[in-house]
Design an enzyme around this catalytic site. Structure first.
Site, short mmCIF file in Angstrom:
data_model
loop_
_atom_site.label_atom_id
_atom_site.label_comp_id
_atom_site.label_asym_id
_atom_site.label_seq_id
_atom_site.Cartn_x
_atom_site.Cartn_y
_atom_site.Cartn_z
N ARG A 54 1.03 -1.39 0.09
CA ARG A 54 0.04 0.01 -0.04
C ARG A 54 0.92 1.33 0.08
NH1 ARG A 54 -2.14 -3.19 4.22
NH2 ARG A 54 -4.25 -4.35 3.63
N LYS B 261 -2.27 -1.87 8.00
CA LYS B 261 -3.39 -1.35 8.60
C LYS B 261 -3.42 -1.90 9.89
CE LYS B 261 -6.44 -0.60 4.71
NZ LYS B 261 -7.75 -1.01 4.14
N HIS C 11 -2.13 2.40 -5.91
CA HIS C 11 -2.80 1.07 -5.68
C HIS C 11 -2.71 0.17 -6.80
CE1 HIS C 11 -4.51 -0.27 -1.86
NE2 HIS C 11 -5.51 -1.12 -2.73
N ARG D 20 -0.32 -2.57 -6.56
CA ARG D 20 -0.54 -3.27 -5.84
C ARG D 20 -1.44 -4.48 -6.44
NH1 ARG D 20 -0.86 -4.71 -0.29
NH2 ARG D 20 -3.20 -4.88 0.76
N HIS E 76 -4.08 -9.00 3.81
CA HIS E 76 -5.48 -9.04 3.74
C HIS E 76 -5.67 -9.56 5.29
CE1 HIS E 76 -6.15 -8.09 -0.74
NE2 HIS E 76 -6.13 -6.92 0.19
N TYR F 82 -9.45 -10.86 -6.67
CA TYR F 82 -8.45 -10.89 -7.77
C TYR F 82 -8.92 -12.42 -8.66
CZ TYR F 82 -5.98 -7.58 -5.57
OH TYR F 82 -5.56 -6.52 -4.96
#
Length: 299
Positions: free
Chosen positions: A149, A173, A245, A248, A271, A280
């Site tokens: 990110r 995150k 992004h 990524r 994730h 994806y």
């Protein structure tokens, strides 16, 4: 307003300490709550979070609906629902006034991707005659080859580089850390920048360990990374709207196309849920057909 600031302050502490969210995420959570408070203030509605009813919140949602697309409305409802779930959790009230309010169906937006040729063209367009050029090449290679990110890229530290082991430590995150493999070529470009450019900069106090620096010896901002990428896209006349992004997304898609399993991609991207990574699977129908043709028991 009756005690809203007290509840919001407690909720902010909960998001930061117990949920471990970043300041940016917390700001997003609080934005819509403050928007509700302003609506109530403008309409002389004086009721605390403990006693506000579904009808008042529904009126607020109707009021702002014309300004928002379905995705933003869904985020608004989700954010408010989270706040009132916290109020219920703390036993301030027994019900969530958003429980019966429906979230708009928005579908799943598939991320844009770049081909490997387009990524190569963007990186090749960097002017290596400047010191910023060496930095930008190292940054974009890291962004793509490690699937970072943009916040993870600008937060990368020299002490996060474990080149002998072939990994970098990434803080994602909620300050969650993970180790991501880094290939030899990206290590090489980082080393060229770090030893050949960065070491000669006048580094500002507090940024001694920050890997990627601006001209003034401080850390880069998200906006600067966006600008660098958009300028390169213009230079090669790339007819796509891209952002950090996009690199990524491209990283994850290319891994999947080359046979990587979703669990491995999930770990590398950081994730929390595999369902986030599963997006994806929708990107390349040809890839899915090949999987069926190769592995189906009745092929």
């Amino acid at each position: 307003m009756k005690n809203w600031s007290i509840y919001i302050k407690d909720y902010k502490s909960y998001l930061k300490i117990e949920r471990g969210l970043s300041d940016n995420s917390i700001t997003n959570y609080l934005f819509d709550i403050n928007r509700l408070v302003k609506y109530m203030d403008d309409n002389s509605i004086d009721v605390s979070p403990v006693y506000i009813n579904e009808e008042t919140i529904q009126q607020f949602i109707y009021h702002v609906a014309t300004e928002l697309n379905p995705r933003s409305r869904a985020r608004l409802i989700s954010g408010l629902k989270s706040f009132f779930s916290y109020i219920v959790f703390e036993n301030y009230r027994k019900d969530n006034p958003l429980e019966l309010i429906e979230v708009p169906k928005i579908g799943r937006k598939l991320p844009d991707t770049l081909s490997t040729a387009e990524i190569d063209a963007l990186i090749s367009a960097i002017n290596l005659a400047s010191n910023e050029g060496e930095r930008n090449r190292a940054m974009l290679e890291t962004l793509y080859s490690c699937g970072l990110r943009v916040s993870e890229l600008i937060g990368l530290k020299i002490s996060d580089l474990f080149f002998e082991e072939g990994f970098i430590k990434v803080t994602g995150k909620g300050n969650k850390q993970r180790f991501v493999p880094i290939d030899d070529l990206t290590q090489k470009y980082i080393t060229i920048y770090k030893d050949g450019v960065r070491t000669f900069q006048n580094i500002q106090k507090g940024h001694e360990d920050t890997l990627f620096l601006n001209r003034r010896g401080k850390g880069l901002t998200r906006a600067m990374i966006f600008t660098i990428i958009k300028d390169l896209a213009k230079r090669i006349e790339l007819n796509k709207i891209i952002s950090p992004h996009t690199f990524r997304h491209s990283f994850a898609t290319h891994l999947l196309e080359n046979g990587a399993d979703l669990r491995s991609i999930q770990l590398m991207l950081g994730h929390e849920s595999i369902t986030t990574t599963e997006i994806y699977m929708h990107l390349d129908r040809k890839f899915l057909r090949n999987i069926i043709n190769t592995y189906h028991p009745r092929r």
